[in-house]
Design a protein around this motif. Structure first.
Motif, PDB file in Angstrom:
ATOM      1  N   THR A  59       0.866  -1.170   0.000  1.00  0.00           N
ATOM      2  CA  THR A  59       0.000   0.000   0.000  1.00  0.00           C
ATOM      3  C   THR A  59       0.904   1.221   0.000  1.00  0.00           C
ATOM      4  O   THR A  59       1.785   1.347   0.860  1.00  0.00           O
ATOM      5  CB  THR A  59      -0.922   0.022   1.238  1.00  0.00           C
ATOM      6  N   ILE A  60       0.702   2.094  -0.958  1.00  0.00           N
ATOM      7  CA  ILE A  60       1.579   3.249  -1.153  1.00  0.00           C
ATOM      8  C   ILE A  60       0.775   4.522  -0.956  1.00  0.00           C
ATOM      9  O   ILE A  60      -0.342   4.644  -1.470  1.00  0.00           O
ATOM     10  CB  ILE A  60       2.181   3.214  -2.568  1.00  0.00           C
ATOM     11  N   SER A  79       5.468   6.756   0.856  1.00  0.00           N
ATOM     12  CA  SER A  79       5.565   5.801   1.955  1.00  0.00           C
ATOM     13  C   SER A  79       4.894   4.507   1.507  1.00  0.00           C
ATOM     14  O   SER A  79       3.788   4.541   0.971  1.00  0.00           O
ATOM     15  CB  SER A  79       4.861   6.356   3.190  1.00  0.00           C
ATOM     16  N   ALA A  80       5.582   3.386   1.709  1.00  0.00           N
ATOM     17  CA  ALA A  80       5.040   2.090   1.290  1.00  0.00           C
ATOM     18  C   ALA A  80       4.932   1.177   2.499  1.00  0.00           C
ATOM     19  O   ALA A  80       5.894   1.014   3.245  1.00  0.00           O
ATOM     20  CB  ALA A  80       5.921   1.454   0.235  1.00  0.00           C
ATOM     21  N   ALA A  81       3.752   0.596   2.693  1.00  0.00           N
ATOM     22  CA  ALA A  81       3.546  -0.442   3.706  1.00  0.00           C
ATOM     23  C   ALA A  81       3.582  -1.771   2.965  1.00  0.00           C
ATOM     24  O   ALA A  81       2.711  -2.061   2.141  1.00  0.00           O
ATOM     25  CB  ALA A  81       2.219  -0.248   4.420  1.00  0.00           C
ATOM     26  N   ILE A  82       4.618  -2.568   3.231  1.00  0.00           N
ATOM     27  CA  ILE A  82       4.814  -3.843   2.546  1.00  0.00           C
ATOM     28  C   ILE A  82       4.462  -4.963   3.508  1.00  0.00           C
ATOM     29  O   ILE A  82       4.993  -5.015   4.618  1.00  0.00           O
ATOM     30  CB  ILE A  82       6.275  -3.989   2.068  1.00  0.00           C
ATOM     31  N   THR A  83       3.550  -5.835   3.080  1.00  0.00           N
ATOM     32  CA  THR A  83       3.179  -7.002   3.877  1.00  0.00           C
ATOM     33  C   THR A  83       3.720  -8.243   3.191  1.00  0.00           C
ATOM     34  O   THR A  83       3.362  -8.554   2.055  1.00  0.00           O
ATOM     35  CB  THR A  83       1.654  -7.107   4.044  1.00  0.00           C
ATOM     36  N   ASP A 137      10.012   4.624   3.811  1.00  0.00           N
ATOM     37  CA  ASP A 137      10.048   5.815   2.972  1.00  0.00           C
ATOM     38  C   ASP A 137      10.795   5.401   1.719  1.00  0.00           C
ATOM     39  O   ASP A 137      11.899   4.859   1.801  1.00  0.00           O
ATOM     40  CB  ASP A 137      10.761   6.969   3.675  1.00  0.00           C
ATOM     41  N   VAL A 138      10.191   5.641   0.567  1.00  0.00           N
ATOM     42  CA  VAL A 138      10.726   5.114  -0.678  1.00  0.00           C
ATOM     43  C   VAL A 138      11.097   6.263  -1.615  1.00  0.00           C
ATOM     44  O   VAL A 138      10.231   7.058  -1.985  1.00  0.00           O
ATOM     45  CB  VAL A 138       9.685   4.201  -1.375  1.00  0.00           C
ATOM     46  N   PRO A 139      12.363   6.326  -2.015  1.00  0.00           N
ATOM     47  CA  PRO A 139      12.720   7.297  -3.050  1.00  0.00           C
ATOM     48  C   PRO A 139      12.179   6.808  -4.389  1.00  0.00           C
ATOM     49  O   PRO A 139      12.533   5.713  -4.834  1.00  0.00           O
ATOM     50  CB  PRO A 139      14.252   7.319  -3.019  1.00  0.00           C
ATOM     51  N   ALA A 140      11.286   7.565  -4.980  1.00  0.00           N
ATOM     52  CA  ALA A 140      10.651   7.127  -6.223  1.00  0.00           C
ATOM     53  C   ALA A 140      10.554   8.287  -7.195  1.00  0.00           C
ATOM     54  O   ALA A 140      10.286   9.424  -6.794  1.00  0.00           O
ATOM     55  CB  ALA A 140       9.257   6.579  -5.933  1.00  0.00           C
ATOM     56  N   THR A 179      14.447   2.426  -6.277  1.00  0.00           N
ATOM     57  CA  THR A 179      15.115   1.305  -5.615  1.00  0.00           C
ATOM     58  C   THR A 179      14.930   1.428  -4.109  1.00  0.00           C
ATOM     59  O   THR A 179      14.697   2.519  -3.581  1.00  0.00           O
ATOM     60  CB  THR A 179      16.621   1.266  -5.940  1.00  0.00           C
ATOM     61  N   LEU A 180      15.068   0.296  -3.447  1.00  0.00           N
ATOM     62  CA  LEU A 180      14.877   0.231  -2.002  1.00  0.00           C
ATOM     63  C   LEU A 180      15.639  -0.976  -1.477  1.00  0.00           C
ATOM     64  O   LEU A 180      15.689  -2.011  -2.139  1.00  0.00           O
ATOM     65  CB  LEU A 180      13.376   0.072  -1.702  1.00  0.00           C
ATOM     66  N   THR A 181      16.225  -0.852  -0.286  1.00  0.00           N
ATOM     67  CA  THR A 181      16.866  -1.994   0.363  1.00  0.00           C
ATOM     68  C   THR A 181      15.973  -2.470   1.502  1.00  0.00           C
ATOM     69  O   THR A 181      15.538  -1.663   2.333  1.00  0.00           O
ATOM     70  CB  THR A 181      18.261  -1.610   0.914  1.00  0.00           C
ATOM     71  N   LEU A 182      15.674  -3.760   1.511  1.00  0.00           N
ATOM     72  CA  LEU A 182      14.861  -4.399   2.558  1.00  0.00           C
ATOM     73  C   LEU A 182      15.716  -5.429   3.276  1.00  0.00           C
ATOM     74  O   LEU A 182      16.672  -5.952   2.714  1.00  0.00           O
ATOM     75  CB  LEU A 182      13.671  -5.135   1.947  1.00  0.00           C
ATOM     76  N   ARG A 183      15.327  -5.765   4.493  1.00  0.00           N
ATOM     77  CA  ARG A 183      15.986  -6.853   5.222  1.00  0.00           C
ATOM     78  C   ARG A 183      14.966  -7.967   5.439  1.00  0.00           C
ATOM     79  O   ARG A 183      13.840  -7.719   5.871  1.00  0.00           O
ATOM     80  CB  ARG A 183      16.513  -6.364   6.566  1.00  0.00           C
ATOM     81  N   GLN A 184      15.382  -9.192   5.149  1.00  0.00           N
ATOM     82  CA  GLN A 184      14.497 -10.331   5.336  1.00  0.00           C
ATOM     83  C   GLN A 184      14.044 -10.446   6.790  1.00  0.00           C
ATOM     84  O   GLN A 184      12.884 -10.751   7.072  1.00  0.00           O
ATOM     85  CB  GLN A 184      15.201 -11.615   4.909  1.00  0.00           C
ATOM     86  N   THR A 185      14.962 -10.221   7.720  1.00  0.00           N
ATOM     87  CA  THR A 185      14.652 -10.380   9.136  1.00  0.00           C
ATOM     88  C   THR A 185      13.611  -9.376   9.616  1.00  0.00           C
ATOM     89  O   THR A 185      12.932  -9.630  10.612  1.00  0.00           O
ATOM     90  CB  THR A 185      15.931 -10.283   9.994  1.00  0.00           C
TER      91      THR A 185
END
Length: 185
Positions: free
Chosen positions: A105-106, A115-119, A128-131, A145-151
């Motif tokens: 949801t963006i 702002s993106a809520a990723i489920t 917060d997403v640079p887009a 682009t965005l960096t996420l962590r699996q944990t």
């Protein structure tokens, strides 16, 4: 130029590509991978500065040659290695049967920030997403682009041999989302 009316995400023109890097003391024996979502569904509501999209994890592709090149990876794993990666990703990491969807949801603020809520895997995290968002003749295009962590999502990065060969926690996500006005009914 503001865009009026709801827009439908074009799955043939949209892409989310995630580069998964190898880690551990024996990393040189493994492969970096690119996992891609090409079956995005959803819509953008520019009037309310909101978008919702989702994709099935069991529809993710692994190591498409063109996406590997775009990610700067100069080798191509064997078809057996790709199938093993896909099987481990879906069963041992993502639990695709229990959590088949990724939902995003963006929201865009008046200042233009996104702002993106990723489920993912039943856990929601906000970023917060640079887009870069641009109007097109028949809709919108958003990329970045965005960096996420699996944990962050309760996932345990894949590892074997007691962690000697592992997947790094950080994932590099690149997205290019295209949306068009709905065809008249």
């Amino acid at each position: 130029m503001p865009v009026a009316g709801r827009l439908t995400i074009d799955p043939q023109a949209s892409l989310i590509a995630i580069t998964v890097r190898r880690g551990g003391p024996l990393a040189r024996l493994g492969h970096d991978h690119v996992v891609a979502a090409r079956t995005l569904v959803g819509e953008i509501d520019p009037a309310h500065n909101r978008a919702v999209l989702r994709f099935r994890v069991d529809a993710l592709t692994v190591d498409e040659p063109g996406l590997r090149r775009a990610a700067g990876l100069d080798t191509q794993p064997s078809s057996e290695a790709i199938e093993g990666t896909r099987r481990n990703m879906l069963t041992r990491v993502l639990d695709a049967e229990r959590y088949p969807w990724v939902e995003v949801t963006i929201e865009r603020s008046r200042s233009g920030n996104v702002s993106a809520a990723i489920t993912l895997h039943g856990v929601t995290r906000r970023y917060d997403v640079p887009a870069a968002i641009e109007a097109t003749p028949d809709g919108l295009r958003a990329s970045g682009t965005l960096t996420l962590r699996q944990t962050d999502f309760g996932l345990v990065p894949f590892a074997v041999l007691g962690g000697a060969m592992a997947v790094q926690d950080a994932l590099e996500m690149r997205f290019d989302i295209v949306a068009h006005h709905r065809p008249p009914v």
